[in-house]
Design a protein around this motif. Structure first.
Motif, mmCIF file in Angstrom:
data_model
loop_
_atom_site.group_PDB
_atom_site.id
_atom_site.type_symbol
_atom_site.label_atom_id
_atom_site.label_comp_id
_atom_site.label_asym_id
_atom_site.label_seq_id
_atom_site.Cartn_x
_atom_site.Cartn_y
_atom_site.Cartn_z
ATOM 1 N N ILE A 187 -2.333 9.727 -2.720
ATOM 2 C CA ILE A 187 -1.966 8.316 -2.467
ATOM 3 C C ILE A 187 -0.709 8.086 -3.167
ATOM 4 C CG2 ILE A 187 -2.609 5.839 -3.030
ATOM 5 C CD1 ILE A 187 -5.463 6.449 -2.495
ATOM 6 N N ALA A 188 -0.451 8.318 -4.206
ATOM 7 C CA ALA A 188 0.850 8.366 -5.018
ATOM 8 C C ALA A 188 2.008 8.433 -4.186
ATOM 9 C CB ALA A 188 1.067 9.286 -6.090
ATOM 10 N N ARG A 189 2.017 9.320 -3.156
ATOM 11 C CA ARG A 189 3.169 9.294 -2.150
ATOM 12 C C ARG A 189 3.325 8.543 -1.186
ATOM 13 N NH1 ARG A 189 5.710 14.130 -3.117
ATOM 14 N NH2 ARG A 189 4.795 15.560 -4.648
ATOM 15 N N SER A 190 2.294 7.613 -0.942
ATOM 16 C CA SER A 190 2.332 6.502 -0.068
ATOM 17 C C SER A 190 2.881 5.301 -0.360
ATOM 18 C CB SER A 190 0.704 6.418 0.476
ATOM 19 O OG SER A 190 0.191 5.530 -0.381
ATOM 20 N N ASP A 191 2.823 4.300 0.546
ATOM 21 C CA ASP A 191 3.410 2.977 0.179
ATOM 22 C C ASP A 191 2.127 1.963 -0.182
ATOM 23 O OD1 ASP A 191 2.457 2.642 2.648
ATOM 24 O OD2 ASP A 191 4.209 1.882 3.472
ATOM 25 N N VAL A 192 0.999 2.401 -0.430
ATOM 26 C CA VAL A 192 -0.171 1.637 -0.460
ATOM 27 C C VAL A 192 -0.085 0.386 -1.314
ATOM 28 C CG1 VAL A 192 -1.139 3.026 -2.403
ATOM 29 C CG2 VAL A 192 -2.566 1.907 -1.002
ATOM 30 N N LEU A 193 0.657 0.519 -2.409
ATOM 31 C CA LEU A 193 0.920 -0.754 -3.240
ATOM 32 C C LEU A 193 1.732 -1.893 -2.446
ATOM 33 C CD1 LEU A 193 1.587 0.127 -6.847
ATOM 34 C CD2 LEU A 193 -0.703 -0.515 -5.763
ATOM 35 N N LEU A 194 2.405 -1.544 -1.669
ATOM 36 C CA LEU A 194 3.018 -2.664 -0.767
ATOM 37 C C LEU A 194 1.858 -3.383 0.027
ATOM 38 C CD1 LEU A 194 6.384 -0.693 0.446
ATOM 39 C CD2 LEU A 194 5.779 -1.970 -1.763
#
Length: 253
Positions: free
Chosen positions: A177-184
């Motif tokens: 998940i760290a490589r995604s934009d999930v926090l956005l």
């Protein structure tokens, strides 16, 4: 079983610290005592890292928000708490703040991934079965300099030993998940005030730090601070400035 470490518990006003990937509470080794002069400091060994057990089926940060909430409920009942999340710990805190908005009073994000910006670090090296300890130490040195610290003088034998101790106990092997934009995406669910604190030489965000405040425009971002000359592990490399900044951004209320 979750393992928490606490300093100055009687001071109240709990401050929760969530460490980074392949780490443990000792990612905060230069912070817990100075911060505990003012607050009760609670540092977790993230489930699956350090001395905390890996929950069944857990593979990434989104799987850990519920176990984290269970631990916080046991410690603080329904009280909201100030939370500081470094790197992977910030991802976990972000999911917690989205799923349990009343739990997080104020959130400090420190060098967190999950914003869709993280650089690849080609210098990182892996371990092979049968490596000697000197060979492992050489790889730890390489990797610490590649991603964690900017100043090579910070890499002492003690730090290498700490890194070996932490990496050997990492049971969360499938993190993606760290490589995604999930926090956005999940930031829209946060109701707490948010503060950003980054090392100016963070290898994950080289050339892109200035983009972060705009990317976090859908949450209540109050401050975005950068510490000059510090790398990703800003709370270790520039501990004095980091500690002062956290205390100023999270005054006792």
């Amino acid at each position: 079983m979750q393992v928490w470490h606490v300093w100055n518990e009687s001071a109240g006003h709990p401050l929760v610290l969530l460490h980074g990937g392949s780490g443990s509470w000792n990612h905060w080794v230069r912070n817990v005592l100075p911060l505990s002069e003012h607050r009760a400091v609670w540092a977790l060994d993230t489930p699956g890292l350090g001395d905390s057990e890996l929950p069944e089926g857990a593979e990434d940060a989104d799987d850990l928000a519920e176990p984290l909430e269970q631990g916080l409920q046991a410690l603080f009942r329904d009280a909201s708490v100030d939370t500081v999340g470094f790197s992977f710990g910030g991802l976990m805190a972000g999911f917690l703040a989205a799923q349990q908005p009343k739990r997080v009073k104020r959130l400090v994000l420190v060098g967190v991934p999950g914003l869709g910006l993280s650089n690849n670090i080609p210098q990182m090296r892996g371990f092979r079965v049968g490596m000697t300890m000197p060979e492992r130490m050489a790889i730890h040195r390489n990797n610490l300099l590649a991603i964690m610290v900017h100043d090579e003088a910070q890499i002492t034998p003690e730090l290498l030993a700490m890194q070996e101790y932490n990496v050997a106990r990492d049971r969360l092997r499938r993190r993606r998940i760290a490589r995604s934009d999930v926090l956005l995406k999940v930031q829209k669910e946060w109701t707490c005030e948010v503060h950003g604190l980054w090392g100016e030489r963070d290898a994950l965000y080289e050339g892109a730090l200035h983009l972060i405040p705009e990317l976090l425009s859908e949450c209540r971002l109050i401050n975005f601070d950068t510490v000059q000359g510090a790398g990703h592990w800003v709370q270790f490399e520039a501990a004095k400035v980091f500690n002062q900044t956290v205390l100023s951004r999270l005054p006792i209320t």
